[in-house]
Design an enzyme around this catalytic site. Structure first.
Site, PDB file in Angstrom:
ATOM      1  CE  LYS A   1      -7.425   8.680 -36.907  1.00  0.00           C
ATOM      2  NZ  LYS A   1      -8.222   8.179 -38.015  1.00  0.00           N
TER       3      LYS A   1
ATOM      4  NE  ARG B   1     -14.495   3.148 -33.190  1.00  0.00           N
ATOM      5  CZ  ARG B   1     -14.413   4.244 -32.435  1.00  0.00           C
ATOM      6  NH1 ARG B   1     -14.142   5.410 -32.989  1.00  0.00           N
ATOM      7  NH2 ARG B   1     -14.606   4.172 -31.147  1.00  0.00           N
TER       8      ARG B   1
ATOM      9  NE  ARG C   1     -16.498   7.792 -36.751  1.00  0.00           N
ATOM     10  CZ  ARG C   1     -17.116   8.812 -36.194  1.00  0.00           C
ATOM     11  NH1 ARG C   1     -18.296   8.632 -35.661  1.00  0.00           N
ATOM     12  NH2 ARG C   1     -16.557  10.001 -36.169  1.00  0.00           N
TER      13      ARG C   1
ATOM     14  CD  GLU D   1     -10.497   2.128 -38.853  1.00  0.00           C
ATOM     15  OE1 GLU D   1     -11.164   2.252 -37.806  1.00  0.00           O
ATOM     16  OE2 GLU D   1     -10.461   2.994 -39.740  1.00  0.00           O
TER      17      GLU D   1
ATOM     18  CG  PHE E   1      -8.934   0.067 -31.772  1.00  0.00           C
ATOM     19  CD1 PHE E   1      -9.929   0.683 -31.053  1.00  0.00           C
ATOM     20  CD2 PHE E   1      -8.991   0.087 -33.165  1.00  0.00           C
ATOM     21  CE1 PHE E   1     -10.968   1.327 -31.702  1.00  0.00           C
ATOM     22  CE2 PHE E   1     -10.035   0.724 -33.822  1.00  0.00           C
ATOM     23  CZ  PHE E   1     -11.022   1.340 -33.087  1.00  0.00           C
TER      24      PHE E   1
ATOM     25  NE  ARG F   1     -15.051  14.748 -32.788  1.00  0.00           N
ATOM     26  CZ  ARG F   1     -14.679  13.888 -33.723  1.00  0.00           C
ATOM     27  NH1 ARG F   1     -13.437  13.445 -33.749  1.00  0.00           N
ATOM     28  NH2 ARG F   1     -15.534  13.466 -34.628  1.00  0.00           N
TER      29      ARG F   1
ATOM     30  CE  LYS G   1      -9.474  13.240 -35.525  1.00  0.00           C
ATOM     31  NZ  LYS G   1     -10.605  12.971 -36.353  1.00  0.00           N
TER      32      LYS G   1
HETATM   33  P1  ATP Z   1     -11.071  10.662 -39.069  1.00  0.00           P
HETATM   34  O1  ATP Z   1     -11.844  11.625 -39.912  1.00  0.00           O
HETATM   35  O2  ATP Z   1      -9.797  11.218 -38.558  1.00  0.00           O
HETATM   36  O3  ATP Z   1     -10.969   9.282 -39.585  1.00  0.00           O
HETATM   37  P2  ATP Z   1     -13.348  10.376 -37.519  1.00  0.00           P
HETATM   38  O4  ATP Z   1     -13.924  11.734 -37.367  1.00  0.00           O
HETATM   39  O5  ATP Z   1     -13.957   9.423 -38.458  1.00  0.00           O
HETATM   40  O6  ATP Z   1     -11.822  10.522 -37.750  1.00  0.00           O
HETATM   41  P3  ATP Z   1     -12.376  10.051 -34.956  1.00  0.00           P
HETATM   42  O7  ATP Z   1     -12.988   9.428 -33.808  1.00  0.00           O
HETATM   43  O8  ATP Z   1     -12.094  11.470 -34.854  1.00  0.00           O
HETATM   44  O9  ATP Z   1     -13.313   9.679 -36.139  1.00  0.00           O
HETATM   45  O10 ATP Z   1     -11.015   9.318 -35.347  1.00  0.00           O
HETATM   46  C1  ATP Z   1     -10.857   8.064 -34.919  1.00  0.00           C
HETATM   47  C2  ATP Z   1     -11.122   7.045 -35.991  1.00  0.00           C
HETATM   48  O11 ATP Z   1      -9.895   6.435 -36.341  1.00  0.00           O
HETATM   49  C3  ATP Z   1     -11.917   5.961 -35.395  1.00  0.00           C
HETATM   50  O12 ATP Z   1     -13.276   6.184 -35.605  1.00  0.00           O
HETATM   51  C4  ATP Z   1     -11.444   4.709 -36.088  1.00  0.00           C
HETATM   52  O13 ATP Z   1     -12.261   4.469 -37.224  1.00  0.00           O
HETATM   53  C5  ATP Z   1     -10.081   5.050 -36.595  1.00  0.00           C
HETATM   54  N1  ATP Z   1      -8.975   4.284 -35.969  1.00  0.00           N
HETATM   55  C6  ATP Z   1      -7.960   3.708 -36.642  1.00  0.00           C
HETATM   56  N2  ATP Z   1      -7.089   3.139 -35.819  1.00  0.00           N
HETATM   57  C7  ATP Z   1      -7.549   3.316 -34.564  1.00  0.00           C
HETATM   58  C8  ATP Z   1      -7.069   2.957 -33.280  1.00  0.00           C
HETATM   59  N3  ATP Z   1      -5.932   2.280 -33.101  1.00  0.00           N
HETATM   60  N4  ATP Z   1      -7.811   3.333 -32.214  1.00  0.00           N
HETATM   61  C9  ATP Z   1      -8.962   4.015 -32.371  1.00  0.00           C
HETATM   62  N5  ATP Z   1      -9.447   4.378 -33.561  1.00  0.00           N
HETATM   63  C10 ATP Z   1      -8.758   4.059 -34.662  1.00  0.00           C
END
Ligand code: ATP
Length: 588
Positions: A252, A257, A272, A302, A342, A418, A424
């Site tokens: 991660k 993103r 995002r 990412e 990814f 979600r 995660k």
């Molecule tokens: P966080 O606050 O944990 O960064 P978030 O609320 O912004 O999360 P989530 O969808 O919950 O968003 O967490 C996934 C985020 O992690 C994705 O939006 C992406 O930006 C990031 N990410 C990093 N590596 C990866 C991966 N291998 N696959 C998917 N998402 C990834």
């Protein structure tokens, strides 16, 4: 259709906080309009003639709008400014002035929805030399013909202050009821919205071609797909259970993103929040142009800052310096980036969102030429707990936040959702409460002592998408440096409003204690020690125990402003309930 009818509906919607009533008013409106007007009406309700991902701005500051009102009413700009201060809102001020002072010309003609929409569009598109005067004139022209109520909404639209408190979900509910007589068709409309982010286009298709055509809605290049998100877990057993024993774990990465649309030589990068940010990353665009071997594709990855000497990945905070409009060349040099891919959602006219993840990844692998700067996300198939822990340690050692566990069965790309297909598992989970939360600033308390003149603490809220409300969860006063205090003050200023915004739900007992209110817009990352039941906060009110909500104890600002998230993308009420339940489980 007369704009007056729309303005009437908007004022009824503004006066209620009940979602059901809002839906009914919209249904009534939708039933009254002709098919050719639906796109304009959706645009006017949402505040812009274009979908959110088009970077469309009206480009009129408050001062310019005041000049337009002056032109239309014959009042001086000082008089209007005075009125605005009294009302706390320029829309209301203009409404009142128009009602009492309007120079009644004989030639005013009722405003038509199409005409208003086109004129607003023209205002946005006018740029360059002399454009200030043209914009002022165009708006004054509209106001001259407007009724007082119409003026309120025209001005709020121009200033981006619609304040209706209505979510897109309500508009979709109303579309389903008005045009299919069946609220259960909402998910069909929602799916189309999730893969195109263009509600106006979908509504037009629905009205003109029926619900079947919306069912057939296809992923289209250059239309961003709403991003799939992950659930969180702090328990490895839970990950195995949810993902049915075996899954793919990926690093991660701690960056930003990107959803990348490659259409021939044209590369579009969406953030995002689905804003187009291609200009911020010319280096990424170039990598995609040369290393992605496909004519048309939509892929996700990412982008992460890295140290050019050691090759090590740098934390998200450093990447934030790339977020700028000017000095991009210098920033590119100072903060070089890697791109880790990814996912693949579309390839050469084929929609991949309904295919399983392993297939999407395989398709992605086939079109990527890897280099140091552009790589596929590191992944591994996991069968045992030991493998998971080992992979997690490796991810952290390589400068990642943790891992993403991804389902390999029934693992479609759930646009805009979600769900538990992605989970995660982060380093933070091993300390304090599981994970940081992303909360919205809704209010502030003035500071004392060293913080005099600044906000001393902030009232923070989570988002409840079902009620479309922001509910308080803590008052946060620690973690701020002097620099944060200054930045936040500036950042919050444009969102300050005189009263509690309609979508904000807080306990009556604290309403009078708040010194400043803000439209929900700014999202901050917050770390806390634990969640507790609270008699004051409205997050999860009555959900765990009657009369109690949930609050975060000892909340602390991590220093990370989540400007990659809209207020509606903040941590949801349900996520907080899940965290609380997880915390109880640990104690047991
Ligand atoms: P966080 O606050 O944990 O960064 P978030 O609320 O912004 O999360 P989530 O969808 O919950 O968003 O967490 C996934 C985020 O992690 C994705 O939006 C992406 O930006 C990031 N990410 C990093 N590596 C990866 C991966 N291998 N696959 C998917 N998402 C990834």
């Amino acid at each position: 259709m007369k704009y007056q009818v729309l303005a009437g509906t908007l004022s009824k919607i503004e006066a209620t906080s009940k979602r059901k009533e809002m839906t009914n008013y919209l249904v009534e409106l939708f039933k009254a309009i002709t098919p050719d007007h639906i796109r304009d009406v959706i645009g006017l309700i949402r505040g812009s003639p274009y979908p959110d991902y088009e970077d469309f701005q009206y480009g009129m500051a408050e001062k310019m709008v005041i000049k337009s009102i002056a032109n239309a009413t014959g009042l001086t700009t000082d008089q209007i400014t005075e009125k605005m201060k009294e009302k706390g809102d320029l829309g209301k001020a203009a409404e009142e002035e128009l009602a009492t002072k309007k120079q009644t010309t004989l030639f005013t003609k009722p405003l038509d929805v199409k005409y208003v929409s086109e004129t607003l569009d023209k205002i946005g598109r006018t740029s360059g030399k002399g454009s200030v005067d043209v914009k002022i004139k165009l708006l004054a022209g509209l106001l001259t013909n407007a009724t007082p109520l119409e003026a309120r909404y025209i001005i709020r639209t121009i200033l981006g202050q619609m304040r209706l408190g209505m979510a897109d979900m309500t508009i979709m509910d109303a579309l389903a009821i008005a045009y299919t007589d069946n609220a259960t068709n909402r998910p069909i409309i929602e799916r189309a919205f999730n893969i195109s982010s263009d509600l106006g286009l979908i509504a037009e298709k629905l009205v003109k071609e029926g619900i079947e055509s919306v069912k057939d809605f296809k992923v289209t290049i250059r239309h961003p797909i709403r991003m799939m998100m992950a659930q969180r877990s702090g328990e490895t057993e839970e990950i195995f259970e949810k993902l049915k024993g075996t899954f793919i774990a990926e690093f991660k990465y701690d960056g930003e993103r990107l959803q990348i649309h490659k259409d021939g030589e044209t590369i579009l990068l969406f953030s995002r929040r689905l804003e187009e940010i291609s200009e911020q990353y010319p280096d990424v665009c170039e990598m995609v142009r040369t290393q992605i071997n496909a004519k048309k594709t939509i892929i996700e990855g990412e982008v992460v800052a890295y140290n050019i000497e050691t090759g090590e990945l740098r934390p998200f905070q450093e990447l934030m310096h790339r977020r700028r409009k000017y000095g991009i060349k210098e920033a590119m040099k100072a903060i070089p980036v890697n791109l880790f891919l990814f996912d693949l959602l579309y390839l050469e006219d084929k929609d991949f969102t309904n295919k399983n993840y392993p297939l999407r990844r395989k398709a992605l692998e086939k079109i990527v030429t890897e280099t140091e700067q552009l790589r596929l996300a590191v992944q591994k198939e996991i069968i045992t707990e030991d493998e998971l822990e080992e992979f997690f340690e490796l991810a952290v050692e390589k400068g990642c936040e943790g891992i993403m566990a991804k389902s390999i069965q029934d693992s479609i790309y759930q646009a805009g959702a979600r769900g538990w297909l992605w989970i995660k598992y982060k380093r933070d989970y091993k300390s304090e409460i599981a994970d940081t939360l992303d909360l919205v600033v809704i209010g502030a308390y003035m500071g004392y002592g060293a913080r005099t003149g600044y906000y001393g603490s902030l009232l923070m809220a989570c988002y409840d998408p079902i009620e479309n409300q922001f509910k308080s969860v803590c008052r946060m006063g620690s973690g701020f440096t002097d620099e944060h205090l200054e930045t936040l003050q500036k950042l919050l200023k444009p969102y300050q409003v005189s009263d509690k915004p309609p979508r904000v739900l807080i306990n009556d007992s604290i309403i009078t204690t708040v010194d400043a209110w803000f439209k929900p817009a700014i999202v901050l990352e917050v770390q806390a020690a634990e969640l507790t039941l609270s008699p004051v906060h409205t997050c999860a009110l009555d959900k765990i125990r009657k009369g109690s909500g949930l609050a975060m104890r000892f909340p602390r600002f991590t220093g990370r402003i989540r400007d990659d998230k809209t207020a509606e993308q903040a941590t949801s009420q349900q996520e907080i309930i899940d965290l609380f339940k997880g915390q109880l489980k640990k104690i047991e």
